[in-house]
Design an enzyme around this catalytic site. Structure first.
Site, PDB file in Angstrom:
ATOM      1  N   HIS A 118       0.861  -1.202   0.000  1.00 21.99           N
ATOM      2  CA  HIS A 118       0.000   0.000   0.000  1.00 21.99           C
ATOM      3  C   HIS A 118       0.893   1.247   0.000  1.00 21.99           C
ATOM      4  O   HIS A 118       0.974   1.990   0.982  1.00 21.99           O
ATOM      5  CB  HIS A 118      -0.855  -0.064   1.266  1.00 21.99           C
ATOM      6  CG  HIS A 118      -1.997   0.890   1.368  1.00 21.99           C
ATOM      7  ND1 HIS A 118      -1.852   2.252   1.243  1.00 21.99           N
ATOM      8  CD2 HIS A 118      -3.309   0.683   1.609  1.00 21.99           C
ATOM      9  CE1 HIS A 118      -3.027   2.828   1.420  1.00 21.99           C
ATOM     10  NE2 HIS A 118      -3.937   1.899   1.639  1.00 21.99           N
TER      11      HIS A 118
ATOM     12  N   GLU B 200      -0.865   1.414  -5.405  1.00 14.72           N
ATOM     13  CA  GLU B 200      -0.648   0.209  -4.614  1.00 14.72           C
ATOM     14  C   GLU B 200      -0.606  -1.033  -5.509  1.00 14.72           C
ATOM     15  O   GLU B 200      -1.498  -1.248  -6.324  1.00 14.72           O
ATOM     16  CB  GLU B 200      -1.771   0.076  -3.583  1.00 14.72           C
ATOM     17  CG  GLU B 200      -1.937   1.346  -2.759  1.00 14.72           C
ATOM     18  CD  GLU B 200      -3.221   1.365  -1.949  1.00 14.72           C
ATOM     19  OE1 GLU B 200      -3.681   0.284  -1.528  1.00 14.72           O
ATOM     20  OE2 GLU B 200      -3.782   2.457  -1.747  1.00 14.72           O
TER      21      GLU B 200
HETATM   22  O1  TA6 Z   1      -6.108   1.697  -0.452  1.00 19.55           O
HETATM   23  C1  TA6 Z   1      -7.102   2.635  -0.273  1.00 19.55           C
HETATM   24  C2  TA6 Z   1      -7.785   2.392   1.057  1.00 19.55           C
HETATM   25  O2  TA6 Z   1      -8.280   1.083   1.101  1.00 19.55           O
HETATM   26  C3  TA6 Z   1      -8.850   3.469   1.234  1.00 19.55           C
HETATM   27  O3  TA6 Z   1     -10.158   2.981   1.080  1.00 19.55           O
HETATM   28  C4  TA6 Z   1      -8.513   4.130   2.532  1.00 19.55           C
HETATM   29  O4  TA6 Z   1      -9.403   4.053   3.531  1.00 19.55           O
HETATM   30  C5  TA6 Z   1      -7.099   3.687   2.795  1.00 19.55           C
HETATM   31  O5  TA6 Z   1      -6.848   2.509   2.134  1.00 19.55           O
HETATM   32  C6  TA6 Z   1      -6.502   3.754   4.173  1.00 19.55           C
HETATM   33  O6  TA6 Z   1      -6.854   2.691   4.975  1.00 19.55           O
HETATM   34  P1  TA6 Z   1      -6.376   2.633   6.479  1.00 19.55           P
HETATM   35  O7  TA6 Z   1      -6.978   1.366   7.039  1.00 19.55           O
HETATM   36  O8  TA6 Z   1      -4.874   2.577   6.474  1.00 19.55           O
HETATM   37  O9  TA6 Z   1      -6.895   3.872   7.153  1.00 19.55           O
END
Ligand code: TA6
Length: 294
Positions: free
Chosen positions: A164, A267
């Protein structure tokens, strides 16, 4: 820490230290780039090629505490990507302590750090499978991450996953992502409606998309910083592109006001409707390779 350093430290190239009190990190220095990797979550926190600005973004408001996810760098999302009923988002390995398995100085002076995690009684209460997970981090002219999943049980299992990656950009409004033209995506901002990308991805509001069936490399054109970041990948059938923009950013206590302007997640993932099935005894490798284009 002393034991880690005597067993795995590499003079002048890799040393372990506590960051911000009690948060163990590996500090890596090579002729090509420096990096920092947290042992919690095997989370790369920094990669900075010599004579360049940092390529990865970490929030000024990020929290470095055991058991809490860190906002920035490269969180490892596994064995599920995104939300899951009754469970924490993005799996459970990003907040666990990983162990150091190997460190090595390569012939070209790049440094390899290998971190691992396997199932135990507590992971089985969250996800009832036997597994071994390894992240191999190579720091040199490129930042190469290999996430290797091994099914050590007797039944197949399914995973979704992501590296990510939070990239630092000069101005999100002047940033585009190339490589996804014509690709179908699930739009999380529009109730997972499907849409098709036309041309480069550009940003003028909250963007949260899972691009499906794509094995393509992406290039982030960061015009404000006058540079392009290349993200190559293997073992990945999806690419996620995320920027929370000004309103959604407020929902994250670990993001400071206005920071959405300087970050962008691209990602390397296996996500969406198609999980990866790993047979008993088999392995799957997800690789992301980040470099600055010259
Ligand atoms: O990758 C995008 C995502 O899944 C978004 O929907 C967003 O909420 C983000 O990741 C962050 O997630 P987190 O659990 O680290 O707050």
């Amino acid at each position: 820490m002393d034991t880690l350093n005597s067993q795995y430290g590499i003079s002048g190239a890799l040393q372990f230290a506590y960051s911000g009190g009690n948060f163990p990190v590996a500090k890596i220095q090579t002729p090509w780039a420096s990096a920092r990797v947290a042992l919690q979550g095997a989370q790369v926190l920094a990669w900075q090629p010599s004579a360049a600005a940092p390529v990865l973004w970490v929030s000024k408001a990020a929290v470095f505490e055991a058991g809490k996810p860190v906002r920035g760098g490269v969180p490892v999302c596994w064995p599920w990507f995104g939300a899951k009923d009754g469970a924490s988002a993005h799996g459970f390995v990003r907040t666990r302590h990983w162990t150091v398995r190997e460190t090595r100085l390569a012939d070209d002076q790049s440094v390899l750090l290998c971190l691992g995690l396997s199932d135990d009684a507590s992971t089985r209460t969250l996800w009832n499978h036997a597994f071994d997970l390894e992240l191999q981090v190579s720091v040199g002219r490129t930042l190469t991450l290999q996430l290797i999943t091994r099914n050590t049980g007797t039944e197949p299992f399914d995973i979704t996953e992501a590296l990510h990656t939070y990239f630092a950009v000069g101005d999100i409004g002047q940033t585009t992502v190339q490589g996804l033209d014509g690709t179908t995506y699930l739009d999380k901002v529009a109730n997972l409606a499907q849409a098709q990308q036309s041309g480069p991805v550009s940003f003028s509001g909250e963007t949260d998309r899972v691009y499906l069936n794509t094995t393509a490399d992406c290039v982030i054109q960061d015009r404000a910083n006058k540079r392009s970041i290349h993200v190559a990948k293997t073992g990945s059938g999806a690419t996620v592109v995320w920027n929370p923009w000004s309103e959604r950013e407020k929902a994250f206590a670990d993001m400071a006001a206005g920071e959405y302007q300087q970050m962008l997640c691209v990602e390397t993932a296996n996500a969406g409707a198609a999980p990866i099935t790993i047979a008993a005894g088999a392995t799957h490798t997800l690789t992301a390779c980040v470099s600055l284009e010259s």
